[in-house]
Write an enzyme that holds these catalytic residues in place. Structure first.
Site, short mmCIF file in Angstrom:
data_model
loop_
_atom_site.label_atom_id
_atom_site.label_comp_id
_atom_site.label_asym_id
_atom_site.label_seq_id
_atom_site.Cartn_x
_atom_site.Cartn_y
_atom_site.Cartn_z
N ALA A 56 48.53 -15.41 -5.19
CA ALA A 56 48.29 -14.27 -4.30
C ALA A 56 49.59 -13.62 -3.85
CB ALA A 56 47.48 -14.70 -3.09
N GLY A 96 54.68 -18.93 -0.75
CA GLY A 96 55.13 -19.50 -2.02
C GLY A 96 55.26 -18.44 -3.11
N CYS A 97 54.30 -17.55 -3.19
CA CYS A 97 54.32 -16.52 -4.22
C CYS A 97 55.46 -15.52 -3.98
CB CYS A 97 52.98 -15.81 -4.30
SG CYS A 97 51.64 -16.94 -4.80
N THR A 98 55.74 -15.24 -2.71
CA THR A 98 56.86 -14.36 -2.38
C THR A 98 58.17 -15.01 -2.79
OG1 THR A 98 55.63 -13.32 -0.59
CG2 THR A 98 58.05 -13.15 -0.50
N ALA A 154 58.43 -14.89 -6.63
CA ALA A 154 58.69 -13.52 -7.11
C ALA A 154 60.12 -13.09 -6.81
CB ALA A 154 57.69 -12.55 -6.49
#
Length: 157
Positions: A43, A48-50, A53
């Site tokens: 998401a 974590g995804c930030t 990325a």
């Protein structure tokens, strides 16, 4: 329930055409002749995804100089991806797999452990696809933090 299909080194990468953050269609075939890192994340705009990325963003020049393009894929809408891209200054394509069909084909959606429970969801995964469209690396259940650094070491860049 059976183990979901997992891609192996040497397999042909499943083709896809998905909308990016601006609604333009991006296909894996667009990258034939170049190596591409395709990573799947749960998401946009989550911690974590930030982190993952931004790690790809911060290493994009080094990866690009070594001949690797980067594509991020999540089930988020193009609108949410555009907000994520703009908020974090991401300069590589973010693709929307809203129905999770591409993730499923790549083995990046299915049963996973989340806080000790078995749930259905996006399995944080990274693949390196070679110039001929074959899987050169298949990494499942990767950790967001430190993953890009480990990938660079594995790739020798």
């Amino acid at each position: 329930m059976s183990e979901q299909q997992r891609l192996q080194v040497g397999d042909q990468a499943p083709e896809f055409s998905l909308p990016d953050a601006d609604g333009k269609t991006v296909s894996l075939a667009d990258y034939r002749g170049r190596s591409v890192v395709v990573y799947f994340y749960p998401a946009a705009s989550t911690p974590g995804c930030t982190k993952e990325a931004c790690d790809f963003r911060d290493n994009l020049a080094v990866l690009g100089d070594a001949g690797f393009d980067v594509l991020g894929v999540s089930p988020d809408s193009p609108e949410k991806l555009a907000k994520f891209r703009d908020a974090e200054g991401l300069t590589f394509p973010l693709l929307s797999d809203a129905d999770k069909s591409v993730m499923t084909a790549w083995g990046a959606f299915g049963e996973k452990q989340n806080y000790g429970k078995t749930v259905q969801g996006v399995i944080r995964s990274t693949f390196v696809v070679d110039e001929d469209g074959k899987i050169a690396k298949a990494l499942y259940n990767v950790k967001a933090t430190g993953h890009v650094e480990r990938l660079r070491k594995d790739l020798g860049v």
